[in-house]
Design a protein around this motif. Structure first.
Motif, PDB file in Angstrom:
ATOM      1  N   GLY C  78      -1.364  11.121   0.301  1.00  0.00           N
ATOM      2  CA  GLY C  78      -2.175   9.960   0.645  1.00  0.00           C
ATOM      3  C   GLY C  78      -2.626   9.523  -0.593  1.00  0.00           C
ATOM      4  O   GLY C  78      -2.136   9.185  -1.583  1.00  0.00           O
ATOM      5  N   ALA C 312      -3.419  14.858   3.606  1.00  0.00           N
ATOM      6  CA  ALA C 312      -3.470  13.397   3.199  1.00  0.00           C
ATOM      7  C   ALA C 312      -4.842  13.065   4.182  1.00  0.00           C
ATOM      8  O   ALA C 312      -5.685  12.252   3.499  1.00  0.00           O
ATOM      9  CB  ALA C 312      -2.242  12.711   3.949  1.00  0.00           C
ATOM     10  N   ALA C 313      -4.820  13.489   5.280  1.00  0.00           N
ATOM     11  CA  ALA C 313      -6.167  13.121   6.096  1.00  0.00           C
ATOM     12  C   ALA C 313      -7.354  13.415   5.449  1.00  0.00           C
ATOM     13  O   ALA C 313      -8.432  12.587   5.311  1.00  0.00           O
ATOM     14  CB  ALA C 313      -5.964  13.629   7.538  1.00  0.00           C
TER      15      ALA C 313
ATOM     16  N   MET D 298       2.219   8.017  -3.417  1.00  0.00           N
ATOM     17  CA  MET D 298       2.535   7.420  -2.287  1.00  0.00           C
ATOM     18  C   MET D 298       3.812   6.713  -2.442  1.00  0.00           C
ATOM     19  O   MET D 298       4.633   6.743  -1.712  1.00  0.00           O
ATOM     20  CB  MET D 298       1.522   6.562  -1.562  1.00  0.00           C
ATOM     21  N   ARG D 308       3.430   5.883   5.529  1.00  0.00           N
ATOM     22  CA  ARG D 308       3.033   6.999   6.336  1.00  0.00           C
ATOM     23  C   ARG D 308       1.793   7.666   5.788  1.00  0.00           C
ATOM     24  O   ARG D 308       0.832   8.269   6.419  1.00  0.00           O
ATOM     25  CB  ARG D 308       4.118   8.223   6.506  1.00  0.00           C
ATOM     26  N   HIS D 309       1.937   8.007   4.062  1.00  0.00           N
ATOM     27  CA  HIS D 309       0.909   8.191   3.392  1.00  0.00           C
ATOM     28  C   HIS D 309      -0.532   7.531   3.674  1.00  0.00           C
ATOM     29  O   HIS D 309      -1.607   8.122   3.796  1.00  0.00           O
ATOM     30  CB  HIS D 309       1.119   8.225   1.896  1.00  0.00           C
ATOM     31  N   ALA D 312      -2.136   7.840   6.919  1.00  0.00           N
ATOM     32  CA  ALA D 312      -2.839   9.179   7.160  1.00  0.00           C
ATOM     33  C   ALA D 312      -4.108   9.308   6.458  1.00  0.00           C
ATOM     34  O   ALA D 312      -5.312   9.626   7.043  1.00  0.00           O
ATOM     35  CB  ALA D 312      -2.005  10.566   6.415  1.00  0.00           C
TER      36      ALA D 312
END
Lengths: 351, 351, 351, 351
Positions: C78, C312-313, D298, D308-309, D312
């Motif tokens: 992320g 990532a979250a 990313m 996707r990164h 999230a």
């Protein structure tokens, strides 16, 4: 200078494993100083963030002579085995059947990467190496080239000069650099015309001009091109009675499942009782999206990069036909064999 | 009941593509109602979250007769081509050389998945199918089985009953179910003893007992096992003059690069001028971490699942040797061939 | 021994980048010899084949004193920024508000990894460190521990002794080792009972016992556990007038979206005009498959490992609340905070 | 036509799960025929080979009226929960505070995708929808648009006409189509000039022109653009006493960690005792490679796609601030918010 060489390969336990040097010494009697080149497969993803390649480069460059080169290609997908191949100078300079030449281009400015300047410098360097060794192009069966790529900071420096980078995508610059190097090899080995028009057209076409003997890989750790040539010995070979003779053949796979191309080289070796020492082959997903007119999904898989797919598939085929998983299968074959196929070189040993 | 069959295969444009049925009609004159089974490769990851498999199941089950079965195996890594193979009843029931039998077990309680109960039910069902058709086990060359897996909600229901699930990991349940089904096949086809001790030992050993003719895949969309048997015809075959005769052979790959196993089947077919119609093969990463004593990295790659690696590599080899990328290479070979290898069946056509 | 410390953090250009040492010298006046610990995030996948972690370890261990420790945690998914945090001894040993202690356990036999032996050794080492420094457990806000894992060769050596390894899966051994270390920390910091029964029950339950101040990561490059404790200074702090005072707080996230836990620490810091220097937080996919009773898909994604999703979250949340992407978000939180949540420590600076 | 609406959302058990329609009926008293739009997050990779999106489209389009639209966005990375949001017509057409308009452009020729033609058609369609409903642009807070992409066969058809496709890369065409749609929205909602020069410059700049209220996603399953507008009600709202009033606000995140942008919308809702019904937000990896001047990884991660990164990370932040993981976080924000940020709309309910 052209050195008669031996080729030895060893599996590694990881990208940082340099213990094969110990085996080279104890099993074969060669020292790190005899090593002209280390050509290895490390077990990363073979793409931009492949730190296995960097790690191998870091540990190996501290172990081999500064004029020698280390070429690591990331990605041992499928059955492939992480390993290193040592190209070592034969003791006493005795003939072996195969010679190696090592060279480097000048360093490139960032804006030269992927351009005709890179093509011409690679061409000039290889021609110089062959001329100095009095070696005709026809004897060269493999031109292995490690070349620079564009990092984010190199792209910024190009833009700062008010110039146009060949691409603003780091990953894509790996292919551009490989392709320019491959064109330089194709011209030097007389596989294509060296006219300005031919090179300009080659760069424009993006893959339609190619060399059957080029194997190029890109990395962030260098600014010049490092080149290894493997060639048949120009003179008749009289190897020492206790040593075996080496041979070298090349061809190309016309697509990712071209078993015939491999068998055309392997069968004659087997017929004379020879033993394959190493296979060097390039692999890529066919840009047309098709293999023999049937759709493949390597280029539409957003989870696994197409070069990983291609190495796994070609690796399975080569390992199956040779019975050996420690083969050098390298991804990204722009200009290194026909589109969707790849260059192919085999070094072997006969009694 | 055993039906003489024809086998036709077609590439698909995506998991939802049922247009091959049109080609079956226009090119071969068969209707959807003639289809006994659709056996396909769809282009997902072949793992837990492979929605290509679900999508194919959804669209195909609405097109074929309710008693027919659809077995989709996810994953067309490397050069592999997404495709479907139709097993259709020969018109007029005329002999073709190969027969197919389709059957189903009873539905399983969640706690039975992967257990000896599943082994025994698969065994019983296959024995019943063979008995009804008066078919000896030795003629069966492929037992294709689609079997259930444990979803999160099934695991919860087991725990709610105060029972112990075979695993609390959804992915791992796929392998347990495949393995139990493979043991049932091995017993039914007389490849291993059917004693309680042998089955208990087989379940304990986790892969050391195996069938060379089993090909199993798991999915969330069913609670019973769907079974397709392909066998040589028990009686002498007199095909119609205008149709070709089919043949079927089986063997097993002892590891992921076992070209010899394939050639041992392909060479005799070529020698009699035959044409390979379809290859069914299972693939897996060797649990020992080694292929022919050299380390592979399929099981330590946290980015790409080992079954994806294995399909790509074995797919490259099989496609290379057959010249065809539309082959059925399925991952997860627990009990379906020796550890690290896989079962292997070839259907072919001769003039 | 407890040293008053300063904390400085710098972004890195790659896993091999040690230039932050130059900035430490020129910007802050500290030398490599002042470094007690380097705690970094490197940009690999954070899983088994994360060579960025190995590469960082290799380059950093050659730059810092042999008694100092380097803890690298892979994965900057992320918005996270690859960086290093230096824990340096304050010049002249002057009080700063926060002290650090560095220690190591004895080396572990392979069969001890993940067992109660590891728990007890970690407990003993931490208790010894605290006793020597006369530091009560209540002042410790972070116990950062780097611990060994089971490689394939270590597993083989266990089997060769006729013993049972805790797992035969390399990846899974990372979690077992982290969990055993976390239990040792929980006991030493008096967060759980140290009775044999409690430890046995903790190991059996697999995650239900936990420490709110433990942050553990596993790696293949060591056989012992390396431990860093960060604690509030036991005595009243009189920092030099030109330097700022440091503070340290801890808590835990009860799940992956627990903004309140963070705000409960950040708000008081902001209220006193403080500046967050670093956040250390652990993240994991909730083992129940749910976050606040809604299904998550981290554990059924066969393409991306759940620890990558979780980093990532949680990284997005922590970076959002602090306005800083160079935070230490580490995956794999077994026993380090409640299941699905994670331990949380903040070091801050006040005027 | 503008319909006063209600918004209901439900978690799904998988991409094929349409049971939320049952809950809509039993819990809220609405039928499938009342559904104007289904806007869902499905659990695939959100990229080219996301078959969860196709599967959801297939099953949902057979359940809702033909004039209604289904917009599925793939990717529930991190803590995000797969779910669907129903936009339903309020019973009796009573005022609710928020209205919805649904429309479609004409079908596009492949060569029009990503071009100024697509911009103009989207603009024209939205202007027509607003004019018919007598709705000023300033009241529109969300323009959700599903748009076509270029498949391999569409690219071939463009080349066959002797035209130049906007890109030959399927994945990249997704972004081009989203961007053209976003520009059309920006012009229609008067966020940018509609002059030919402005549009040409917008298309050239690739992301510098943007709408704070656009949310676009591409898919292979349509040739036109499907558009959903959510707007505040133009007239004063007198909701029935037993129903709650809806409100709608919009803004934009300036980067992936812009908590303030969210809080600026959420705090006033909380202050009036409101409840957030749904958050619609776009996310992307900052094209500069930086978030607040610190490097992110990313775009250099060859294992996990940057979208996707981004989902999230942004999902972790939005879920943390709302306490809800069933939020609509969609990746690929070209022209939908500033570069590296994303458009943001919140629908809420007040007593």
């Amino acid at each position: 200078m052209a050195f008669p060489i031996r080729l030895f390969k060893y599996s590694t336990n990881g990208p940082e494993d340099t213990t094969p040097l110990d085996r080279l010494r104890t099993e074969e009697g060669f020292e790190a100083d005899d090593v002209l080149a280390v050509v290895g497969k490390s077990e990363g993803n073979g793409c931009v963030n492949d730190f296995s390649r960097t790690l191998s480069s870091v540990v190996w460059h501290s172990r081999i002579p500064p004029t020698s080169i280390a070429v690591f290609s990331g990605g041992t997908e499928g059955a492939l085995n992480p390993h290193v191949t040592f190209v070592v100078k034969e003791q006493g300079g005795e003939s072996t059947g195969v010679v190696a030449l090592v060279g480097r281009t000048r360093k490139f400015e960032p804006e030269e990467v992927g351009s005709s300047v890179q093509v011409r410098e690679v061409e000039k360097t290889i021609k110089g190496m062959m001329a100095e060794a009095n070696l005709p192009p026809s004897l060269v069966h493999l031109a292995l080239c490690k070349c620079p790529l564009l990092t984010t900071s190199k792209i910024s420096s190009i833009l700062a000069k008010g110039l146009e980078p060949i691409t603003t995508d780091t990953y894509s610059s790996m292919g551009s650099s490989r392709y320019a190097a491959a064109l330089g090899i194709a011209v030097a080995l007389e596989e294509m015309s060296g006219s300005d028009e031919a090179i300009a057209e080659g760069l424009r076409s993006g893959g339609e001009s190619w060399s059957a003997r080029a194997s190029c890989s890109s990395g962030a750790e260098l600014d010049d091109c490092h080149i290894l040539l493997l060639a048949g010995e120009p003179h008749e070979v009289k190897p020492l009675p206790e040593r075996k003779r080496l041979g070298i053949s090349s061809g190309y796979m016309k697509d990712a499942i071209d078993a015939q191309a491999l068998l055309a080289i392997l069968d004659p070796i087997a017929a004379q009782g020879g033993r394959v020492v190493q296979v060097f082959v390039k692999a890529e997903a066919s840009p047309s999206g098709l293999v023999r007119n049937k759709r493949h999904t390597m280029s539409t898989d957003s989870d696994v990069h197409s070069t990983r797919h291609a190495r796994a598939a070609v690796g399975g085929l080569v390992a199956g036909l040779t019975g050996d998983t420690a083969v050098y299968v390298s991804g990204g074959a722009e200009g290194q064999g026909p589109p969707g196929g790849g260059s192919l070189t085999v070094v072997y040993e006969v009694a």
